[in-house]
Design a protein around this motif. Structure first.
Motif, PDB file in Angstrom:
ATOM      1  N   ARG A  68       3.762 -34.012 -61.398  1.00  0.00           N
ATOM      2  CA  ARG A  68       4.654 -33.135 -62.179  1.00  0.00           C
ATOM      3  C   ARG A  68       5.700 -33.978 -62.923  1.00  0.00           C
ATOM      4  O   ARG A  68       5.960 -33.773 -64.098  1.00  0.00           O
ATOM      5  N   PRO A  83       7.306 -27.818 -72.565  1.00  0.00           N
ATOM      6  CA  PRO A  83       8.073 -26.894 -71.712  1.00  0.00           C
ATOM      7  C   PRO A  83       8.861 -25.853 -72.516  1.00  0.00           C
ATOM      8  O   PRO A  83       9.187 -24.781 -71.994  1.00  0.00           O
ATOM      9  N   THR A 105      -1.753 -22.484 -66.913  1.00  0.00           N
ATOM     10  CA  THR A 105      -0.808 -23.617 -66.938  1.00  0.00           C
ATOM     11  C   THR A 105      -0.667 -24.347 -65.611  1.00  0.00           C
ATOM     12  O   THR A 105      -0.062 -25.402 -65.552  1.00  0.00           O
ATOM     13  N   PHE A 106      -1.157 -23.769 -64.535  1.00  0.00           N
ATOM     14  CA  PHE A 106      -0.994 -24.304 -63.188  1.00  0.00           C
ATOM     15  C   PHE A 106       0.487 -24.614 -62.907  1.00  0.00           C
ATOM     16  O   PHE A 106       0.853 -25.596 -62.270  1.00  0.00           O
ATOM     17  N   GLY A 107       1.348 -23.752 -63.429  1.00  0.00           N
ATOM     18  CA  GLY A 107       2.782 -23.856 -63.118  1.00  0.00           C
ATOM     19  C   GLY A 107       3.550 -24.837 -63.984  1.00  0.00           C
ATOM     20  O   GLY A 107       4.771 -24.952 -63.860  1.00  0.00           O
ATOM     21  N   GLY A 108       2.880 -25.568 -64.847  1.00  0.00           N
ATOM     22  CA  GLY A 108       3.556 -26.613 -65.619  1.00  0.00           C
ATOM     23  C   GLY A 108       3.676 -26.288 -67.089  1.00  0.00           C
ATOM     24  O   GLY A 108       3.395 -25.154 -67.470  1.00  0.00           O
ATOM     25  N   PRO A 109       4.104 -27.244 -67.903  1.00  0.00           N
ATOM     26  CA  PRO A 109       4.505 -28.598 -67.508  1.00  0.00           C
ATOM     27  C   PRO A 109       5.799 -28.590 -66.696  1.00  0.00           C
ATOM     28  O   PRO A 109       6.633 -27.698 -66.869  1.00  0.00           O
ATOM     29  N   GLY A 110       5.951 -29.587 -65.856  1.00  0.00           N
ATOM     30  CA  GLY A 110       7.068 -29.585 -64.909  1.00  0.00           C
ATOM     31  C   GLY A 110       6.965 -28.321 -64.074  1.00  0.00           C
ATOM     32  O   GLY A 110       5.911 -28.028 -63.529  1.00  0.00           O
ATOM     33  N   ARG A 111       8.042 -27.564 -64.001  1.00  0.00           N
ATOM     34  CA  ARG A 111       8.046 -26.295 -63.279  1.00  0.00           C
ATOM     35  C   ARG A 111       8.248 -25.134 -64.248  1.00  0.00           C
ATOM     36  O   ARG A 111       8.635 -24.043 -63.844  1.00  0.00           O
ATOM     37  N   ASN A 153       4.023 -36.191 -65.636  1.00  0.00           N
ATOM     38  CA  ASN A 153       3.593 -35.352 -66.767  1.00  0.00           C
ATOM     39  C   ASN A 153       4.789 -35.099 -67.697  1.00  0.00           C
ATOM     40  O   ASN A 153       4.669 -35.191 -68.931  1.00  0.00           O
ATOM     41  N   LEU A 154       5.955 -34.824 -67.098  1.00  0.00           N
ATOM     42  CA  LEU A 154       7.150 -34.585 -67.920  1.00  0.00           C
ATOM     43  C   LEU A 154       7.531 -35.832 -68.716  1.00  0.00           C
ATOM     44  O   LEU A 154       8.012 -35.732 -69.843  1.00  0.00           O
ATOM     45  N   ASN A 193      -0.380 -31.614 -65.886  1.00  0.00           N
ATOM     46  CA  ASN A 193       0.279 -31.461 -64.595  1.00  0.00           C
ATOM     47  C   ASN A 193      -0.807 -31.200 -63.541  1.00  0.00           C
ATOM     48  O   ASN A 193      -1.057 -30.080 -63.146  1.00  0.00           O
ATOM     49  N   ILE A 195       5.045 -36.165 -71.733  1.00  0.00           N
ATOM     50  CA  ILE A 195       5.274 -35.239 -72.853  1.00  0.00           C
ATOM     51  C   ILE A 195       6.667 -35.404 -73.455  1.00  0.00           C
ATOM     52  O   ILE A 195       7.055 -34.655 -74.338  1.00  0.00           O
TER      53      ILE A 195
END
Lengths: 474, 263
Positions: free
Chosen positions: A440, B124, B207-213, A443-444, A233, A447
């Motif tokens: 972001r 996540p 993690t820099f906020g990730g993966p996703g949020r 990246n999702l 990300n 994965i």
């Protein structure tokens, strides 16, 4: 292949430069720049140029840390003191802190720094905001500029339209007004591959994206992964891997213009989805956990000999050719990134531009120009590349025979610089936010949390929301 | 503080270099922003889980080391090491330890028979729990140090009397030790809770906020908007919402948890 929305995007460097043209241009530039190979200061006798005109002053430079840019200047501080009589002080901050510092320094009553290095993706925000000094008069002034400086001929045209010239009135890249000089390093994305593995498997170097994934699948055996990528990300997921695929597949990222408020993204088109899907397919033949890989993890895996193919900024992955930091230094080849049947590889244009803040007194600006001229000179460009392997800015350095012998990827990196394409959204200040949102979502997808199509649709929605908020899309 | 409150009602136009007045626009945008609500959830889970585990583990360690066992001074010194490391460094260090290719952590759990460990930072489902685990690793020593200091200062005669009266070790802990150290526990927990609520540096490094949020905390979201996207007004408004949330939350907590007993 073309995107649904139309023809491939163009910029000033859109006419691809082949290897022969590149070498021809480089050789001419090298001949001109060669006269100054021992430094600008040695040219003092030519015309009325006097490098010591501002002796006794101090010039403060703000650079980014972590990209080895400050190393060459630090080496040359005593040299500049001796030849120019100017004391140089260098501050290097981490990218985020540097960007933040630039914002405050440029808006202070007087800038704390005399020379500031600006990331290409931020040029529209700072130069477009009218915060830098126009350099045309300096370049034309024979008293202040050495005759061997060779601007603009020694710089790739596309790079000048990215980190040098800017049309402030119309807030767009290019034009005739010079505000920055490309430096301390430039760079683009090239493809690194293991010559020994491809040769042993009888696979030619991939020239198309279909060839690339086929080769990666075939090479994904015996403890070696077929490929690797920046899939974390991280904005580099977009800047390096996704955009290389998308632009080379003929994708056009944006349509319309911000000024006309019809600046619309094309992230949910078939080319965008195909580029994400290609990354998902590549993830299956990449090292375990590639979804958390940034530069370090990817380049380290390649340098350890765990990976067969990789796209990367040459300025970062050049170290894979260094036997001290790479187990496979002698087994690596580098070529332009793949294209498609009807398109050639179009990597993203990267790099930095050095400028003099507008909020400085004239005398400080003049002294800053003397120093900036040296650190963007042909001789310094070669010194920095040779000692720290950052990508150079000048054609003469890319074409330098001795350097090419030492660093076999340099010629390829130079061709990439001539052909590279600027990220379309670099012309609006929201560039980082847009790239971050897309990274972001993609990246999702990589994965396995969503499909390529969903990721592209989500990124499209986010981009439209941001562009509407910023007033670039009605 | 007043300056940042002021700019929370504005938006900065970077090209024009001027502030545009938005009124409550930033606050309205935050309240309708999905990422804000997911950040509240992430922050809430992180504060809740990490704090409970850190308090239980920290108090247990304090009581354990209060027994003055041989070699405890040496172990105590090692135990507090994580606390003195910079959280960004801790994040980067754990990123290396958790590397799916060559990380020491996966090698270690491979020794105990887990051959296919999760991809801790790229999945996540695991990323937030990994973040919480590292936070616990780093900050349990803080609770331990505070509670241990209080425990060492307690009068010994109370414990001796209890032993003479035949109280079991568990009863001594339940009815004497815990009530006597409760003020220190509450102090350490509130201090840690506030610190955990504004966790940013560990997220930045790990993690820099990730993966996703999945690991985007409120502080990280505020940082991202302020210092990556230059949305100073939005980031300031978000920070003020955090201040309000923290003030209300910890005021309620202080009322709810009795520090002094009146009997």
């Amino acid at each position: 292949m073309k995107d649904k929305v139309g023809a491939p995007a163009t910029d000033s460097s859109d006419n691809g430069v082949n290897r022969r043209d590149f070498l021809k241009v480089g050789a001419t530039a090298a001949a001109v720049a060669g006269a100054s190979s021992v430094g600008m200061a040695e040219s003092a006798s030519a015309a009325a140029y006097n490098p010591k005109k501002f002796a006794g002053t101090t010039v403060k430079i703000l650079l980014v840390d972590g990209e080895r840019d400050q190393e060459g200047i630090k080496d040359k501080i005593s040299y500049i003191q001796k030849t120019h009589g100017i004391k140089v002080e260098v501050t290097a901050l981490a990218l985020g802190a540097q960007l933040e510092k630039i914002q405050s320094v440029l808006r202070a009553s007087t800038s704390e720094y005399d020379i500031i290095d600006n990331l290409g993706f931020t040029v529209s925000g700072v130069v477009g905001g009218g915060l830098f000094t126009k350099l045309n008069d300096y370049i034309a002034n024979k008293e202040l500029t050495a005759p061997t400086y060779n601007y603009p001929a020694d710089f790739p045209a596309g790079q000048l339209d990215y980190t040098s010239r800017y049309d402030v009135a119309n807030n767009k890249f290019g034009g005739k007004d010079v505000y920055l000089i490309p430096g301390i390093h430039s760079g683009s994305v090239i493809m690194f591959y293991r010559k020994d593995l491809l040769s042993a498997a009888g696979i030619p170097v991939p020239k198309s994206w279909d060839d690339y994934i086929d080769a990666a699948r075939k090479l994904n055996t015996g403890g070696v992964s077929g490929t690797t990528m920046i899939a974390a990300n991280d904005v580099s997921l977009i800047l390096v891997d996704w955009y290389a695929r998308f632009a080379s597949m003929g994708g056009k990222l944006m349509s319309g213009t911000p000024g006309a408020k019809n600046y619309k993204p094309n992230l949910n088109g078939s080319t965008a989805v195909r580029a994400v899907q290609h990354m998902i397919d590549c993830a299956e033949v990449s090292p375990k956990g590639v979804g958390s890989f940034g530069f370090t993890e990817s380049v380290d895996a390649f340098s350890r000999g765990d990976v067969a193919l990789m796209l990367c900024w040459s300025t970062i992955a050049g170290s894979a050719f260094n036997p001290e930091t790479s187990k496979v230094a002698s087994k690596i080849g580098a070529v332009q990134i793949p294209g498609d049947a009807n398109t050639t590889g179009r990597p993203i244009r990267g790099g930095w531009g050095l400028g003099i803040p507008k909020n400085l007194p004239k005398k400080r600006k003049d002294a800053a120009w003397m120093v900036m001229q040296y650190i963007t000179s042909a001789s310094f460009d070669k010194y920095q590349m040779d000692n720290f392997q950052t990508d150079p800015n000048r054609r003469s350095t890319y074409a330098d025979a001795a350097l090419n012998k030492k660093y076999p990827y340099l010629k390829v990196a130079g061709q990439a610089m001539e052909n590279a394409k600027m990220l379309d959204v670099a012309l609006i200040p929201e560039c980082f936010e847009l790239v971050g949102e897309a990274a972001r979502e993609f990246n999702l997808a990589i994965i396995g949390s969503q499909t390529a199509k969903q990721a592209c649709a989500n990124a499209q929605a986010s981009w439209e929301k941001i562009l509407k908020r910023a007033g670039h899309l009605a | 503080m007043l300056y940042s409150l002021g700019i929370s009602f504005f938006e900065f136009d970077r090209v024009a270099g001027k502030w545009n007045f938005l009124g409550l626009g930033n606050y309205k945008e935050i309240l309708s922003d999905k990422v804000f609500w997911s950040s509240i959830l992430v922050t809430g889970v992180m504060v809740g889980v990490a704090l409970i585990v850190e308090v239980v583990a920290g108090v247990s360690l304090a009581i354990f080391f209060g027994q003055k066992l041989r070699g405890s001074k040496f172990v105590r010194a090692i135990l507090i090491t994580p606390m003195i490391l910079n959280p960004v460094v801790v994040g980067l260090m754990w990123r290396a330890l958790l590397n799916p290719q060559w990380g020491l952590f996966n090698w270690f759990i491979g020794l105990i028979g887990i051959d296919s460990p999760p991809i801790w930072l790229a999945d996540p489902k695991w990323s937030l729990w990994t973040l919480i685990f590292v936070d616990i690793w780093q900050w349990t020593p803080f609770i331990f140090v505070v509670v241990f200091a209080r425990y060492q200062a307690l009068p010994t005669d109370v414990f001796e009397s209890a032993r003479v009266d035949g109280a079991s070790p568990l009863k001594i802990i339940r009815y004497i030790t815990l009530p006597l150290v409760s003020s220190a526990v509450v102090f350490a927990a509130i201090f840690r809770g506030i610190d955990s609520f504004r966790t940013f540096d560990l997220v930045y490094g790990l993690t820099f906020g990730g993966p996703g949020r999945s690991t985007t905390t409120l502080s990280f979201y505020s940082f991202e908007n302020g210092f990556v996207y230059y949305r100073y007004g939005f980031a300031s408004a978000l920070s003020y919402i955090m201040v309000i949330m923290a003030t209300i939350g910890f005021s309620v907590l202080l009322k709810w948890i009795p520090v002094r007993r009146n009997h």
